[in-house]
Design a protein around this motif. Structure first.
Motif, mmCIF file in Angstrom:
data_model
loop_
_atom_site.group_PDB
_atom_site.id
_atom_site.type_symbol
_atom_site.label_atom_id
_atom_site.label_comp_id
_atom_site.label_asym_id
_atom_site.label_seq_id
_atom_site.Cartn_x
_atom_site.Cartn_y
_atom_site.Cartn_z
ATOM 1 N N GLU A 191 107.266 -3.434 14.203
ATOM 2 C CA GLU A 191 108.495 -4.241 14.223
ATOM 3 C C GLU A 191 108.164 -5.707 14.448
ATOM 4 O OE1 GLU A 191 112.556 -5.304 14.312
ATOM 5 O OE2 GLU A 191 111.630 -3.444 13.636
ATOM 6 N N TRP A 192 107.250 -5.959 15.365
ATOM 7 C CA TRP A 192 106.858 -7.325 15.689
ATOM 8 C C TRP A 192 106.191 -7.993 14.494
ATOM 9 C CZ3 TRP A 192 101.688 -9.183 16.993
ATOM 10 C CH2 TRP A 192 101.675 -10.468 17.515
ATOM 11 N N LEU A 193 105.289 -7.270 13.834
ATOM 12 C CA LEU A 193 104.589 -7.840 12.682
ATOM 13 C C LEU A 193 105.525 -8.077 11.497
ATOM 14 C CD1 LEU A 193 101.289 -5.787 12.738
ATOM 15 C CD2 LEU A 193 101.537 -8.227 13.217
ATOM 16 N N ALA A 194 106.441 -7.160 11.262
ATOM 17 C CA ALA A 194 107.296 -7.221 10.081
ATOM 18 C C ALA A 194 108.487 -8.157 10.249
ATOM 19 C CB ALA A 194 107.790 -5.825 9.729
ATOM 20 N N ASN A 195 109.055 -8.230 11.455
ATOM 21 C CA ASN A 195 110.321 -8.933 11.610
ATOM 22 C C ASN A 195 110.305 -10.127 12.548
ATOM 23 O OD1 ASN A 195 111.630 -7.143 9.855
ATOM 24 N ND2 ASN A 195 111.900 -5.669 11.500
ATOM 25 N N ALA A 196 109.186 -10.434 13.153
ATOM 26 C CA ALA A 196 109.134 -11.561 14.079
ATOM 27 C C ALA A 196 109.088 -12.873 13.303
ATOM 28 C CB ALA A 196 107.923 -11.449 14.986
ATOM 29 N N ASP A 197 109.600 -13.913 13.952
ATOM 30 C CA ASP A 197 109.536 -15.237 13.355
ATOM 31 C C ASP A 197 108.087 -15.710 13.317
ATOM 32 O OD1 ASP A 197 112.293 -15.312 13.152
ATOM 33 O OD2 ASP A 197 112.533 -16.235 15.120
ATOM 34 N N ASP A 198 107.756 -16.459 12.301
ATOM 35 C CA ASP A 198 106.415 -17.039 12.229
ATOM 36 C C ASP A 198 106.396 -18.324 13.018
ATOM 37 O OD1 ASP A 198 105.222 -15.095 10.684
ATOM 38 O OD2 ASP A 198 105.895 -16.001 8.815
ATOM 39 N N PRO A 222 102.188 -13.648 20.571
ATOM 40 C CA PRO A 222 101.617 -12.480 21.257
ATOM 41 C C PRO A 222 102.229 -12.259 22.640
ATOM 42 C CG PRO A 222 99.955 -14.192 20.966
ATOM 43 C CD PRO A 222 101.187 -14.651 20.266
ATOM 44 N N GLU A 223 102.710 -13.316 23.285
ATOM 45 C CA GLU A 223 103.345 -13.147 24.589
ATOM 46 C C GLU A 223 104.648 -12.365 24.470
ATOM 47 O OE1 GLU A 223 103.673 -16.796 26.729
ATOM 48 O OE2 GLU A 223 101.546 -17.231 26.524
ATOM 49 N N GLU A 224 105.383 -12.560 23.384
ATOM 50 C CA GLU A 224 106.610 -11.809 23.153
ATOM 51 C C GLU A 224 106.300 -10.318 23.015
ATOM 52 O OE1 GLU A 224 110.101 -11.170 19.819
ATOM 53 O OE2 GLU A 224 108.755 -12.879 19.618
ATOM 54 N N LEU A 225 105.258 -10.001 22.262
ATOM 55 C CA LEU A 225 104.868 -8.596 22.109
ATOM 56 C C LEU A 225 104.453 -8.011 23.459
ATOM 57 C CD1 LEU A 225 104.257 -6.090 20.411
ATOM 58 C CD2 LEU A 225 101.978 -7.017 20.040
ATOM 59 N N ALA A 226 103.697 -8.758 24.231
ATOM 60 C CA ALA A 226 103.270 -8.270 25.545
ATOM 61 C C ALA A 226 104.478 -7.995 26.438
ATOM 62 C CB ALA A 226 102.344 -9.289 26.204
ATOM 63 N N LEU A 243 105.508 -4.362 27.964
ATOM 64 C CA LEU A 243 105.685 -4.230 29.406
ATOM 65 C C LEU A 243 107.048 -3.629 29.734
ATOM 66 C CD1 LEU A 243 104.610 -4.677 32.238
ATOM 67 C CD2 LEU A 243 105.546 -7.000 32.141
ATOM 68 N N ARG A 244 108.100 -4.105 29.072
ATOM 69 C CA ARG A 244 109.433 -3.547 29.310
ATOM 70 C C ARG A 244 109.480 -2.069 28.947
ATOM 71 N NH1 ARG A 244 111.421 -8.500 26.908
ATOM 72 N NH2 ARG A 244 111.737 -7.316 25.002
ATOM 73 N N LEU A 245 108.880 -1.712 27.814
ATOM 74 C CA LEU A 245 108.854 -0.319 27.391
ATOM 75 C C LEU A 245 108.097 0.543 28.393
ATOM 76 C CD1 LEU A 245 109.458 1.870 25.293
ATOM 77 C CD2 LEU A 245 107.326 1.234 24.162
#
Length: 50
Positions: free
Chosen positions: A15-22, A26-30, A34-36
């Motif tokens: 999801e992060w790779l396909a739909n994240a803003d360019d 990496p901090e957003e993914l972390a 962490l929340r999960l």
């Protein structure tokens, strides 16, 4: 339980790779991972049965 975690983590990364803003943050993914993991460790919150 481990296959579910692996699939869930894979889905998060996908999801992060396909739909994240360019550019990708990496901090957003972390933070998402962490929340999960906190939800998995704590379990679902108790619901009021009344």
């Amino acid at each position: 339980m481990t296959p579910r975690r692996a699939c869930g983590t894979g889905a998060l990364v996908n999801e992060w790779l396909a739909n994240a803003d360019d550019p990708l943050d990496p901090e957003e993914l972390a933070e998402r991972v962490l929340r999960l993991s906190m939800v998995i460790v704590r379990g679902r919150p108790a619901t009021d049965a009344s």
